[in-house]
Structure formats: C-alpha cells, structure tokens
Enzyme design. Sequence first.
Site, PDB file in Angstrom:
ATOM      1  N   HIS A 122       0.855  -1.189   0.000  1.00  0.00           N
ATOM      2  CA  HIS A 122       0.000   0.000   0.000  1.00  0.00           C
ATOM      3  C   HIS A 122       0.890   1.238   0.000  1.00  0.00           C
ATOM      4  CE1 HIS A 122      -4.013  -1.676   0.160  1.00  0.00           C
ATOM      5  NE2 HIS A 122      -3.630  -2.533   1.094  1.00  0.00           N
ATOM      6  N   ASP A 152      -0.008   6.817  -3.840  1.00  0.00           N
ATOM      7  CA  ASP A 152      -1.230   6.465  -4.562  1.00  0.00           C
ATOM      8  C   ASP A 152      -1.564   7.483  -5.646  1.00  0.00           C
ATOM      9  OD1 ASP A 152      -1.676   4.147  -3.203  1.00  0.00           O
ATOM     10  OD2 ASP A 152      -3.342   4.870  -1.999  1.00  0.00           O
TER      11      ASP A 152
END
EC number: 5.1.99.4
Length: 382
Positions: A122, A152
């Site tokens: 992540h 991200d």
Amino acid sequence: MALRGVRVLELAGLAPGPFCGMILADFGAEVVLVDRLGSVNHPSHLARGKRSLALDLKRSPGAAVLRRMCARADVLLEPFRCGVMEKLQLGPETLQQDNPKLIYARLSGFGQSGIFSKVAGHDINYVALSGVLSKIGRSGENPYPPLNLLADFGGGGLMCTLGILLALFERTRSGLGQVIDANMVEGTAYLSTFLWKTQAMGLWAQPRGQNLLDGGAPFYTTYKTADGEFMAVGAIEPQFYTLLLKGLGLESEELPSQMSIEDWPEVKKKFADVFARKTKAEWCQIFDGTDACVTPVLTLEEALHHQHNRERGSFITDEEQHASPRPAPQLSRTPAVPSAKRDPSVGEHTVEVLKDYGFSQEEIHQLHSDRIIESNKLKANL
C-alpha cells in the site's frame, strides 16, 4: 476538451488507477470502467464521467470480450500485480499484436520487474521503499505517512496519467502505441528528485524534523492558536521573515539570527507562545494580504468556502450536492468540463458500451445468458 475522442478502458482497481482514469475523463476522454461481476460500488469514489461495464475477466469468454474491445481502444489501464494480465492471455504482446496503436498502461506498486514485483503493498510501503518516508516526521518521532496522497495519487495515478499523455503525443509521430510501466515506488522517488539533488547543499543534514523544510525551522511550520486552530508559516526569505516578525509584534534585534539552527528550538517556543495568544481569525486579520507567508490551516469545509477559492471557483458541486476540487490545471481554450452526474453504478452501461464497441444484440444476449456480463441499468434507474 483536450482528450475528446480518446477511448480508454480502465480495469477496476483502488485509488491510483481510478484517479488516473478520472483525470482522463475530466479532460474529455471516453473512459469505460471495466468492473468485476458482483461488485456493489466503486470504493474509491473516483468514477466521475465514466461508464461502467461489468465483465468477468477470469473466464475466457470475458477475456475475449476485453481483447476485442482493445482492438478499438486507444488506452488500456490495468492496475494488477506483475503477471496477472499475462495469465489471462491479455498481456501487451497479445493486445498490441491486435492493435499496434494501443497504449498499454500498467500501474502497479513495485513495477513489472524486481524482487517485490509480485507482492502486495500500500501507499505507506511504496513511500517507504522510495526513501521519502525516512524524511517525513517530527524530530524524535517515528516517520509518518502524509495520508495516502504521495504514492497512490502523486507517484501513482498522476505519474501514470503523464505517461499516457506522453505516449498519446508520441503516437502522433510514430503511429504506434507502447507499454507504460508506471509504479508508485519510482513515481514517488521521481517526485522527490529535489531531495536527492539538494543533499550536497546540506539542506537535509540534520536529523528528521530538524531541517529547513521539514518542520525544524521556526519560520516553516505550523502553530496552534488560542481557539485550538492552526496557522501555517512559510517565511523563508529574509524580507518575508521580517514581515512575519512584524505581524507577531517581535523585534529582530531581540532574536537570534534567522538561520542559526541551534537556536531554532528556542525561537519556535517563542513563536508558539505568541501564536497561542490570538485566534485563527485574529491572525488572519493581521496576515491576510501581506507577504509574510502566513496562512490559516483550513479544514476541507473551510477551504470550500474560503473567499479566494470561491472567487476562482476552485471547487465544484455535482447534482447530488457533493463538493470536490475542480480539475487542474486550467486550460484557456479547452478546459476540463467534469461531469456533474452521479458516479455510475456497476454494470450500468454494459449494453451500450458493448454496442459502441461493435457487439451485436445477439452477442450481448449470449454473454448475459452465460453470465459473462451483468447489466444493471434498470437498477441504476430505480
């Protein structure tokens, strides 16, 4: 809009992929979101301006549908780990053999090669592996992630968008597509080039949280106000620092030199004491319109209603009265015109998308009977 007529197939994923697809849609691309069967909604809430096709890619007839669509598409955006698309017989060699003009964008965490290429991760993991996370945090505390924005959305979604636009531009010369290996580790590292290039200057020579631009300097940090709110200070240059001291009611002669690093903790305490005496609104009255580089730390709701942002129309509202930032940057002749409609439900446009991509009514009916596709248009209308 700038990307009018560009056909994009976005395979459903989390955060970075949907953001990339949304940017393309905001600037005029025709984005089809290829959703999984049985999905309830789009967890990232970044489906603005897209159409949804529900398709089972794990079964060979579903993979064949996507392959046929890619023959008519300009861009394929896939967010899976290395090797997944090849297992589905949908790798770039296969699809670009059918359509040499296809731009095949691969957006992953660790990239298409390397020892981490097939493992999960992540944002925090990608920022950590890029080296950037080691630089973020308060003095004496653990490194902490800047939400999930850096990898991200900055190093991932935005960098992938850049890659797609570059490939589209290059295609106007060569007539050929290419494969884009966009990954969040390298994207984040690239964003941090300034850190690498300024190491020799000593800009980051102190421990984390004690440098000029990481909260260590008393003139580049945040301070709590009397009402529990915060002000952000960025008065680096001497002329701006002078205005900061004026607004705080302090005399430079009574303070150490601005760049005396060993005195920064003491000066920071003094500034904190002064800021704590007035409310955020009172400090805004003092510093607004000056070059002291002092601004209020706004909540999302406050940012929406701030006078400067309202004057520029920096935020937009959709038909459900949900607010979000207006697409950036602004183009003078062909600006983005983001959709004001609600996000599509999963499979809402399955039939119309397949028709647009050359499938007959009979073929669509058979795919539905075989449970290769789902059409939820009726449910969406209800």
